[in-house]
Write a protein that holds these residues in place. Sequence first.
Motif, mmCIF file in Angstrom:
data_model
loop_
_atom_site.group_PDB
_atom_site.id
_atom_site.type_symbol
_atom_site.label_atom_id
_atom_site.label_comp_id
_atom_site.label_asym_id
_atom_site.label_seq_id
_atom_site.Cartn_x
_atom_site.Cartn_y
_atom_site.Cartn_z
ATOM 1 N N VAL B 111 0.844 -1.203 0.000
ATOM 2 C CA VAL B 111 0.000 0.000 0.000
ATOM 3 C C VAL B 111 0.877 1.250 0.000
ATOM 4 N N GLY B 112 1.922 1.226 0.820
ATOM 5 C CA GLY B 112 2.807 2.378 0.918
ATOM 6 C C GLY B 112 3.601 2.628 -0.345
ATOM 7 N N GLN B 113 3.831 1.564 -1.101
ATOM 8 C CA GLN B 113 4.562 1.710 -2.357
ATOM 9 C C GLN B 113 3.749 2.540 -3.349
ATOM 10 N N MET B 114 2.428 2.394 -3.284
ATOM 11 C CA MET B 114 1.566 3.136 -4.196
ATOM 12 C C MET B 114 1.535 4.616 -3.846
ATOM 13 N N LEU B 115 1.680 4.914 -2.538
ATOM 14 C CA LEU B 115 1.621 6.296 -2.096
ATOM 15 C C LEU B 115 3.021 6.888 -2.166
ATOM 16 N N SER B 116 3.342 7.494 -3.277
ATOM 17 C CA SER B 116 4.679 8.050 -3.400
ATOM 18 C C SER B 116 4.764 9.351 -2.609
ATOM 19 N N ALA B 117 5.991 9.843 -2.482
ATOM 20 C CA ALA B 117 6.234 11.064 -1.722
ATOM 21 C C ALA B 117 5.365 12.227 -2.213
ATOM 22 N N GLN B 118 5.135 12.277 -3.511
ATOM 23 C CA GLN B 118 4.358 13.386 -4.085
ATOM 24 C C GLN B 118 2.963 13.458 -3.487
ATOM 25 N N VAL B 119 2.393 12.289 -3.179
ATOM 26 C CA VAL B 119 1.036 12.241 -2.657
ATOM 27 C C VAL B 119 1.040 12.459 -1.140
ATOM 28 N N MET B 120 2.178 12.154 -0.507
ATOM 29 C CA MET B 120 2.245 12.146 0.963
ATOM 30 C C MET B 120 2.719 13.472 1.553
ATOM 31 N N LEU B 121 3.003 14.463 0.693
ATOM 32 C CA LEU B 121 3.652 15.697 1.145
ATOM 33 C C LEU B 121 3.137 16.251 2.472
ATOM 34 N N ILE B 122 1.858 16.621 2.485
ATOM 35 C CA ILE B 122 1.311 17.296 3.657
ATOM 36 C C ILE B 122 1.260 16.340 4.837
ATOM 37 N N ALA B 123 0.859 15.107 4.560
ATOM 38 C CA ALA B 123 0.752 14.113 5.621
ATOM 39 C C ALA B 123 2.100 13.934 6.326
ATOM 40 N N VAL B 124 3.158 13.846 5.535
ATOM 41 C CA VAL B 124 4.493 13.690 6.108
ATOM 42 C C VAL B 124 4.878 14.927 6.915
ATOM 43 N N TYR B 125 4.513 16.076 6.393
ATOM 44 C CA TYR B 125 4.829 17.324 7.091
ATOM 45 C C TYR B 125 4.224 17.337 8.495
ATOM 46 N N LEU B 126 2.971 16.864 8.602
ATOM 47 C CA LEU B 126 2.293 16.847 9.908
ATOM 48 C C LEU B 126 3.035 15.960 10.899
ATOM 49 N N VAL B 127 3.449 14.786 10.442
ATOM 50 C CA VAL B 127 4.164 13.867 11.329
ATOM 51 C C VAL B 127 5.544 14.421 11.669
ATOM 52 N N ALA B 128 6.160 15.074 10.704
ATOM 53 C CA ALA B 128 7.476 15.670 10.964
ATOM 54 C C ALA B 128 7.370 16.710 12.078
ATOM 55 N N ILE B 129 6.295 17.489 12.069
ATOM 56 C CA ILE B 129 6.092 18.472 13.143
ATOM 57 C C ILE B 129 5.894 17.749 14.467
ATOM 58 N N ALA B 130 4.998 16.766 14.464
ATOM 59 C CA ALA B 130 4.635 16.074 15.697
ATOM 60 C C ALA B 130 5.856 15.391 16.334
ATOM 61 N N PHE B 131 6.711 14.810 15.517
ATOM 62 C CA PHE B 131 7.872 14.072 16.035
ATOM 63 C C PHE B 131 9.140 14.926 16.082
ATOM 64 N N HIS B 132 8.998 16.228 15.905
ATOM 65 C CA HIS B 132 10.148 17.148 15.910
ATOM 66 C C HIS B 132 11.226 16.728 14.918
ATOM 67 N N MET B 133 10.813 16.387 13.726
ATOM 68 C CA MET B 133 11.773 15.968 12.714
ATOM 69 C C MET B 133 11.955 17.031 11.641
ATOM 70 N N VAL B 134 11.301 18.181 11.813
ATOM 71 C CA VAL B 134 11.437 19.235 10.812
ATOM 72 C C VAL B 134 12.856 19.781 10.859
ATOM 73 N N ASP B 135 13.404 20.029 9.673
ATOM 74 C CA ASP B 135 14.725 20.624 9.531
ATOM 75 C C ASP B 135 15.843 19.771 10.126
#
Lengths: 299, 276
Positions: B111-135
């Motif tokens: 399932v994750g293979q179908m969801l490439s980075a292009q589709v996951m942009l915002i979703a990944v951003y949210l998790v990056a904020i939550a887990f302090h992974m931004v920058d």
Amino acid sequence: MKSGRRKKQLRNFWLFVLPALVLYTALWMLPLVFNLVISFTNWNGINPLSMTKIVGLRNYINMFRDNIFYKSIFHNLEFTVLNVAFIPAASFLTAIAVEKSFIRKKGFLRTTLFIPAILPMLLVSILFRWVYSVDGGMLNSILEAVHLDSWQRNFLGDYRIALFSLFVINLWKNYPFYMTIFLSGLQSVSTDLEESAKIDGAGYWQTIWYVTLPCIKPIVGVVVGLVIIDGFRVFDLVFNTTKGGPAYATEVMGTLIYRIAFSDSRLGYATALSTVNVLVVLVISFIYFKWNRSSEVDS
Amino acid sequence: MKTKLWKKIIIYIILGILVITALYPLIWMFLSSFKSDGEFLINRFGWPRQFTFQNYINAWNRANFPRFFLNSGLAAVIALTIMIGLACMVAFAFTRYDFAVSNKLMMYFIVGQMLSAQVMLIAVYLVAIAFHMVDSIPGLALFYAASGLPFTIFLLNGFFRTVPRELYEAAEIDGYHDFKIFTSIAIPLVKPGLATALIIQFMYVWNEFPLSLIVISSPDKNTLPVGIYRVVNDMYYSSHTLACAGLALTAIPVIVIYALFQKQFMEGMTAGAVKG
């Protein structure tokens, strides 16, 4: 004794699988949940979540009143249609030309033709800004040199052809990849079958249509499926060239979502759009898998 | 026999055009990168009358290239180590034991293979904020590892499947632990698969653009593609030849690695599609 060994095996199984499962779930599946949750809020991406309101389905309702949303998803659809119309045929025909062309140096051809596929999309899209440039760009200069001045265009700036120009970049970069898939498929087609078709009096194209193509039907399915999904995943290409312009003529879901989220600071709305985009990709993938399975059973 | 000759000629012409179409933009980029701005104005398509390396020197210094290379390299090392290590463990577990849950887990990964980075942009951003992974480059690398896992598992599964199970059972009778079986029996036997996975995923990480654009915000932490995106966009309007040199610097490592490992490359890129 036997069940004790089985139990130990099961424990080991999970020890091996768990690290990957946790990482993948936390960073690649959990985002979808977050995305869905935020899509019911009016978060702007800056304020703390405590100052954010739950707005229910409002983002989704707004979406269906948003003309740009329709435009974007329609452009994705156009991209998909163009992909399906051109890429499988182009890559199959090239594969045939390379494989059956009595050319000795097949390796050289494969290697050279494949080069666009390895380049980063970023580089390709910047490169094509020069190809398409109105100010002495490659394509316009070539058209001038062969006295086709009337064909000269502002390929990326003219809203009527901008999307098609972008598609051509996509074709240039991606068809070699699918050509290679076809090539590896063609190697599995038995030459005996083709020879006997020729002896029976079938012409060159008839042999390809009635013998070669049916033999690699599963691969045709894979290629068509992949280019359909690709049409709904396009982002870098548009982002690095037209940014969705002129006048939204090339706006796709990816660039729309990026702009709504980071230029307009409407994260809530962007996540709703994103949820729809993810669903579209998943539904298409699911249909494709089902169809692929059933056609495999048939053949 | 006569018909064959003109057929041959037509095919040669078509293939020739395709090769030129594939290479010409790149050749143009390399040629332009050796011209001065003055020459570029009057000689857009010809051979440079005077080769100059000044653009490369300027691009290297001005664009903070060493930094971008270092960042991309760091992200690649972290991402690939984790991605391939964990994927090996999963592929080993899937092929070593015959638990029915393996198939379900495989579906979950696909399932994750179908969801490439292009589709996951915002979703990944949210998790990056939550887990302090931004920058954070290691943070970005973890996203790369997670997103590359499905394909790597899928690819390596095919290689691990070729290891005969009797080998594992024999080792077990000799008193080997499963982890020892994994490291000293399975891994050495799937080395070609590891090489393929490594090269394919190196290219993915090295070329990746959207995730890096979202996760990294400060300029000195940019990976190569996003750094180039920002710098070349500026150069594009000031000096075309400088921008060409910048792009050439990005293209060279990719082309060199491709030239060295093209076999693994084609194998890996098509394996997923054909077996799937």
